[in-house]
Structure formats: C-alpha cells, structure tokens
Scaffold this active site. Structure first.
Site, mmCIF file in Angstrom:
data_model
loop_
_atom_site.group_PDB
_atom_site.id
_atom_site.type_symbol
_atom_site.label_atom_id
_atom_site.label_comp_id
_atom_site.label_asym_id
_atom_site.label_seq_id
_atom_site.Cartn_x
_atom_site.Cartn_y
_atom_site.Cartn_z
ATOM 1 N N GLU A 156 -5.545 -90.913 6.576
ATOM 2 C CA GLU A 156 -6.732 -91.665 6.177
ATOM 3 C C GLU A 156 -7.031 -92.830 7.138
ATOM 4 O O GLU A 156 -6.921 -93.998 6.797
ATOM 5 C CB GLU A 156 -6.579 -92.147 4.735
ATOM 6 C CG GLU A 156 -6.427 -90.965 3.794
ATOM 7 C CD GLU A 156 -6.479 -91.322 2.317
ATOM 8 O OE1 GLU A 156 -6.353 -92.500 1.979
ATOM 9 O OE2 GLU A 156 -6.642 -90.383 1.505
ATOM 10 N N GLU B 206 -4.527 -82.952 1.541
ATOM 11 C CA GLU B 206 -4.206 -83.812 0.401
ATOM 12 C C GLU B 206 -5.314 -83.763 -0.634
ATOM 13 O O GLU B 206 -6.497 -83.870 -0.303
ATOM 14 C CB GLU B 206 -3.980 -85.263 0.834
ATOM 15 C CG GLU B 206 -3.506 -86.136 -0.320
ATOM 16 C CD GLU B 206 -3.293 -87.587 0.080
ATOM 17 O OE1 GLU B 206 -2.683 -87.822 1.144
ATOM 18 O OE2 GLU B 206 -3.758 -88.471 -0.649
#
Length: 759
Positions: free
Chosen positions: A247, A341
């Site tokens: 991220e 994810e």
C-alpha cells in the site's frame, strides 16, 4: 489495508438434494474417491457432473451432492450459463492468505494435534482446501505480536548500509516452522514477499512508521530483498514473487508503512531491485503497486515506464471495483494481475453477508484476469489479534479460541470452493453469467485444470433460489441453487468442442505476446461492465467510447483559446466548506492553492460552474496538483443553458495529475461535474480551465507499428489497437468528427467503441 467493502443482501437458502451432514474429513474423502473414478478417463464426457455446496443457512460446508446427469441440447435460453473451454485466458497461480506474524503465532499456540489438524485443513489438497499461495510480510505489518520490527533495526540515528546486522532470527521461532509445515502439506505452494516498511534508518522518518525511502539507501534496500530471499531459501522457503511496498500510497500512523510514488517505484525496480536479484541468481518476479483497485494509474505508470521489469500488478480490494483489473489489463495486456490482499471483518455484517463478499473475490477477481485470490490473515485469535495498531476487527480464515479449538470462518468456506478444486496452472476459460456487471443473480467463473477437468464455481446472490442450465458444447445439465449458496461443479468434456457463442463478452486479439504474457497472447476482453468504465463522449446520435492507458495523450490538432474565468461562480453539493480551500482557488492562477470537497467522494458530490454567459468550449482541464489521490474516481459532465435542464455530454474514469476531458464543440452557460463513484479520498482541484479550439487541423496518420482487431458487442462496434513499436504511435479514432490526435505509448493498447445507445 482497511475494512472497506460493499455489502450484498442475502436471505434464507434452499438447495436441490439432501444434505449429507458429513464432516469435512468424510466430505473430502468422497472428493478423493470421486477423483479416482469419474475423472480417470483421459477423454470424452464424464458419466455425470460432481458438485459440492456451501450453504451457511442450510448447514452445508463443501458438502458433496448427488451426481447430475448430462442432457442433450442447450437448455433454456433465459437461464443458461455457457461454458466454452476453447476460450482460454490467464493461468492461475494460487489461492490463499498471509502467514502474518500474528497468524503464525496463534497457530503455534495450539496443541500439536489441533495445529496439525488445522494446517491439514488449510493446506492439504486431499484432506483440506488445498491453499496454494501465501503472501509473506517481510517484517512486521499491523498484525505483529509485540512490536513493529524489520530484519535490520538500528537505534535512532544509527545506520547499517552494508546490512551487517541483517537477520531473520525473529521468524525462526514460529513463522518459518509454520511455513515449512504448509509447504510440506502442499508442495505446489507459491510464496510472495512484501515489506510494509524499509528499516527505519533507510527512511526520512528514521522510523518504521511513516516516511519515504531515502534515495541514498535505495541500493541497500535492494540488497535487503536479496538477503531476505536468500535467508528464506536457506530456511526451506522459496520466494516466487515480491512487491516493493505494501500500500505505497498510505502512511499509517500506528503501524509500519512507507509512501512510495510511481516514479520512485519504477526507478527502484528497474535500476536497483531487478539488477540486484539477477546478480544474485534469484528468479523472483516483481509485481508493481500492491494497493487498491481505485488508482490504476499507479501500476500503469510503472508498467509504461519499465514494462519488461514487472510481471504484473498486485491489487487490493478495499476501494474501487474488480473490473479495474480488466480495464488495466486491456491498457497494458502484457501485465499480469494478482489479488494479494482482501480482508474480511466485523464491518461486513453477518456470516451470510461475509460469505457473499468473499465469494465476490473468488469469482470476480479471476473473471477480471486475476491469477491469484489472496485474502489477508490466515488465522487470528478470538479478539481479532494479536495486532499492533491498524485493523482492530479483521477476520482470519480461521479463528483460534481460548479453549484451544479452531473455528472456520465464512472466508475459509468461500475460498475452499475454488482452492480445493482449481489446481495451480489451471486456465480460466470462457463462461457467461446469469447476472450482469454489478447485478444480483448467479455469478460464476470457469477453469480447466492441467488434467483436463473443467471446474465451474457459482454463487447465488439473489434473495430467492435460482434454477439454471449449464451448457457445454451440445449438452447441458440442470441445477437449482439456494439464495446465498455457492456450488462447485466438476466434469470432463471432449477436447474437440467447437467454440460457443453467447458468453456476453468479446476478445480483441493482437497476437503472441512477450514471455510471461498471461495467455501467451496479447488479448483484450471487453464486456458491458468494461465499456461502462471507459471514457464516453456524446457525438450527437451516438457516443464515442475510448480507453486511456497511462501515458496515452489526446492532443489538440490546432492551438486552443483559454476561456476567461473572471465572471465564473461556483456551487457544490455533498461538500464541506474548507476555509483555506474555497472554490475561487481553482481560478486564481496561483500555483499551490486549491479547492477541496472537504468530504469523501460519493454520488451526492457535484461541482457546478456558472460561466456568466453562454460560451463554446472543446476541452475541460482539471489539475489536482500535489494532491495525488484526490481526483474524482468517476465523473459525469453535464451542461445546461438555463441551469434547470441538464444534458450529459461525457463520462468516464478520472485520473491523477492534469485530467483533460476532450469534447466536440459544446456551447453552454452552466457546466456541472458529478461524481459517479465512492472513495474515502476528498476531491481536489488546483486549477480548472476551459479551452476552445475554433479551427481544428488535420489528424496525423496512424502509426505503422499498430496491431488491430475488431468485434461487435451488443450494438457497440469495438476496435482495439496495440502499439508494438518502441515509440508513441497515433491510433485512429473510429469516427471522423472528433478533432484530436490519440497518441498511444509503446506496449500499450487502446479500446475504441461507437455506441448507438445513450450511456
């Protein structure tokens, strides 16, 4: 990672056939027995179709059903799912989750017998659901047991550029033993490694929390990857894929994280990481991005800059939609897609809703070119931990209780519907669906295993049971699926089936691709949902549809005149006034000043501009400035003469930086920009311009290195172009009345369409 996701309504369920009430072990024994009988033949049709159902309301968990007989013919047209094994797409890498520090710890706290049983039920292809991919955090994530850590922590102010203190000793206690146990149970496991942060001393924050990677430590960081892969290999765990950063657009304030913008990631992968891996003789493939669906510009910027150095894109599910994977794949068709994810959690509601959301990943990710479906924590305890910050109500595939027992969560059963039956190396094949993009109904995805067996996974998200026919070649079988239930079918069909029609989507084929291309060919797949997510502009009786991969430019064919802005006034809805960022900042000609919505993006968000009088313009320019993520995710452009009746003239996906919306000559006094999507990001405009090109010039001729293909989809004429050259090439518009030059970068592809209906 964050607890975000849509919620599907579900209700009570019913399913044809009796529930056998078998335990998981007995059910899987039946699976193994079936494999040795009906799938033994090397060709021809299976004598019947096997199926397994999970129906949480009906207390069925991967429960085998009575065999279903084949019938001749193509069934009922209105309730037909067509499976076409001749339409072949990406090769599946695996299905799984992450062995976080917390997951490994809670599994290690179980009794030896309970732990062995749980690991078998997670990883064994014969006694469990056969998970085949693990994403391994390199150091701590928010799910760490005691504190954040890296493999080379130093006291504040100290550095270790030679990595003399590098050590994976932290992982030797309980992480590596669990990974080896999983690998022993399933030798087909694929391993991916991702850091949540570089060691703090490499960063501007001198901490694992926050900050950016300092340029002078990029080479040391590349060697950090090398040392990790080598150390794990010596410990018995291979690393097949890596990404630079989890991220990269999010800097959490209570667990490790690091901001990495696209130019730095591209430079690091091409100039540092890839050479370091190859010099060490390591073959791990590099994935770009590793963040949410809602910002595809990021991975496309990386692929466009350094395409040969990346195997594809790693995606998360917490913002945006899975169809983004198809749109981005169509933009850069050599790049693979992986979901790496997607966490379940208490925010999803009851177990039935949670199961439905996980089934969305199981079905929608592969249907949109995803080669993996990887959820988040493999296991957590009854308090959703342990964790050090971050998500406080995330859910693992299994939950360990204080009494030493283990509960299988809805995510386990959803993932099992595909991981247990679809082997690594299986190809996704063509299948239609009884639900359109975003519609409630029976959604499905189909695969062909390396042994030739065909798999269809379906989920009924409707509020009532649905009957349907599954058509393969000239045969079909019929079934009925309860509301909220999922089913996996398996059968064998002849290898020489003819191609089938009626799948609801088309392919544009540009021929063989470079090594690593998902299908071996450069292919765009286009369905109505993909078309809906492209740029669209009104040209009178029809609409022009076009994609715009990162790096593609739409250029005026003659000089433009910028409209004066001194008389403009503004009105917004769905916003919160921010004193320091009023609308006037958009037109003050001062770099760095901005207007912002002050609130998250929603479909209630809009900005109306009164130009003071009717004016003609052919271009809208929106600049987000330094606010890289604060662009409108999806927009609709409307115009009005009197401010009462509005006409839509353009719509499409937004992007960061300077976003230019080209239009045919448009005359209006009022301009309205409307949000058509949700995002936790605000909407920011640093500069808003309208321009007019009164005397357009000729468009340049098409480039010589373009490869093209055409198809028809539900009244839309589609044309695709792929730039096989090494320099940007002009792609010809499918209409002659749009006075702009479309310039396509190398290795990118564009999708054009002419739609006769109004979007």
């Amino acid at each position: 990672m964050g607890p975000k996701g849509s919620v599907l309504a579900t209700g009570s369920v019913q399913r044809r056939g009796a529930a056998f009430g078998l335990s998981l072990a007995l059910a899987l024994s039946a699976v193994v027995a079936a494999e040795s009988t009906s799938m033994a033949a090397s060709g021809g049709w299976s004598p019947g179709v096997e199926s397994w159902v999970t129906d949480l309301a009906g207390e069925q968990r991967l429960t085998p059903q009575p065999p279903i007989s084949w019938e001749s013919g193509r069934g009922h047209a209105r309730s037909r799912i067509v499976v076409d094994p001749t339409r072949r797409y990406q090769s599946m890498t695996g299905f799984g989750a992450s062995m976080t520090d917390s997951s490994a710890y809670v599994l290690s706290q179980l009794s030896p017998d309970e732990r062995a049983r749980t690991m078998r039920e997670l990883f064994s292809p014969t006694e469990g659901i056969g998970l085949s991919m693990l994403r391994q955090p390199m150091g701590a994530s928010d799910f760490a047991v005691q504190r954040p850590y890296s493999y080379d922590d130093q006291p504040a102010g100290q550095t270790d550029p030679e990595l003399l203190d590098f050590s994976i000793d932290h992982d030797r206690g309980y992480i590596l033993p669990r990974l080896r146990e999983a690998f022993d149970l399933n030798p087909d496991l694929t391993f991916m490694a991702t850091p949540w942060s570089a060691p703090g001393w490499m960063k501007t924050s001198d901490s694992l929390i926050g900050g950016q990677l300092r340029p002078e430590y990029e080479q040391a960081y590349a060697q950090y990857f090398v040392k990790f892969i080598q150390a794990y290999r010596e410990a018995g765990i291979p690393t097949d894929y890596v990404s630079m950063q989890n991220e990269p657009l999010y800097q959490p304030d209570d667990y490790p994280g690091m901001e990495v913008l696209p130019p730095q990631q591209a430079e690091f992968i091409a100039a540092r990481l890839t050479p370091a891996l190859r010099s060490a003789g390591l073959q791990a493939k590099v994935l770009a991005y590793d963040h949410n669906w809602d910002i595809p510009d990021y991975p496309e910027a990386v692929h466009g800059a350094i395409g040969p150095y990346t195997a594809g894109t790693a995606w998360h599910c917490y913002a945006g939609e899975a169809v983004t994977q198809s749109v981005s794949h169509n933009d850069y068709p050599h790049a693979q897609s992986f979901q790496t994810e997607c966490s379940g959690g208490d925010w999803q509601g009851d177990r039935t809703t949670a199961f439905a959301l996980s089934m969305d990943s199981v079905i929608d990710v592969p249907r949109n070119w995803g080669q993996s479906v990887v959820l988040w924590n493999l296991a957590l305890d009854g308090t959703h931990g342990p964790h050090t910050g971050g998500c406080t109500n995330c859910r693992g595939l299994v939950t360990t209780r204080s009494d030493g027992t283990v509960v299988k969560e809805p995510d386990y059963w959803a993932l099992g519907q595909v991981s247990r039956f679809v082997r690594p190396g299986a190809l996704r094949v063509g299948s239609s669906s009884l639900a359109g993009g975003g519609s409630v109904g029976v959604r499905d995805v189909a695969f062909q295993n390396p042994d030739g067996s065909l798999i269809l996974v379906a989920h009924n998200s409707a509020s009532t049971a649905r009957s349907f026919d599954v058509v393969v070649g000239g045969r079909h079988f019929s079934d009925r699926l309860a509301s909220g239930a999922a089913v996996t079918y398996r059968w064998r069909a002849p290898a020489d089936l003819p191609p089938a029609g009626g799948l609801g989507f088309v392919d544009l084929d540009f021929g063989p691709g470079p090594a690593g291309t998902p299908t071996g060919r450069l292919t765009q797949s286009v369905n109505p949902d993909v078309v809906d997510h492209l740029n669209q502009v009104s040209l009178g009786r029809h609409w022009l549809v076009y994609s715009q991969p990162y790096g593609a430019t739409i250029e005026r064919t003659a000089p433009a005149v910028t409209l004066p802005r001194r008389d403009w006034t503004f009105h917004s809805t769905g916003t919160v006034d921010v004193t320091a960022a009023p609308p006037a900042n958009m037109v003050d000609d001062k770099p760095g000043t901005r207007w912002t919505s002050g609130a998250a993006q929603s479909t209630k968000l809009s900005l109306t501009v009164d130009l003071g009088r009717r004016q003609t313009f052919t271009e809208i320019s929106l600049d987000t400035g330094a606010s890289i993520g604060d662009y409108l995710r999806r927009y609709r452009v409307q115009i009005s003469t009197g401010g009462q009746r509005w006409r839509t003239v353009a719509r499409g996906p937004g992007h960061t930086g300077v976003m230019t919306i080209p239009l045919p000559p448009t005359r209006a006094r009022y301009l309205r920009l409307v949000s058509e999507a949700k995002s936790t990001s605000w909407w920011t405009i640093e500069d808003l311009q309208l321009r007019n090109t009164p005397n357009p010039g000729p468009v340049e001729p098409p480039g010589r290195d373009l490869i093209s293909d055409e198809a028809q989809l539900h009244g839309t004429t589609l044309t695709g172009y792929y730039n096989a050259g090494t320099t940007p090439a002009v792609a010809p518009w499918p209409v002659d009345t749009f006075p702009y030059t479309y310039r396509l970068p190398p290795t990118a592809a564009v999708t054009f369409g002419v739609v006769t209906r109004r979007p």
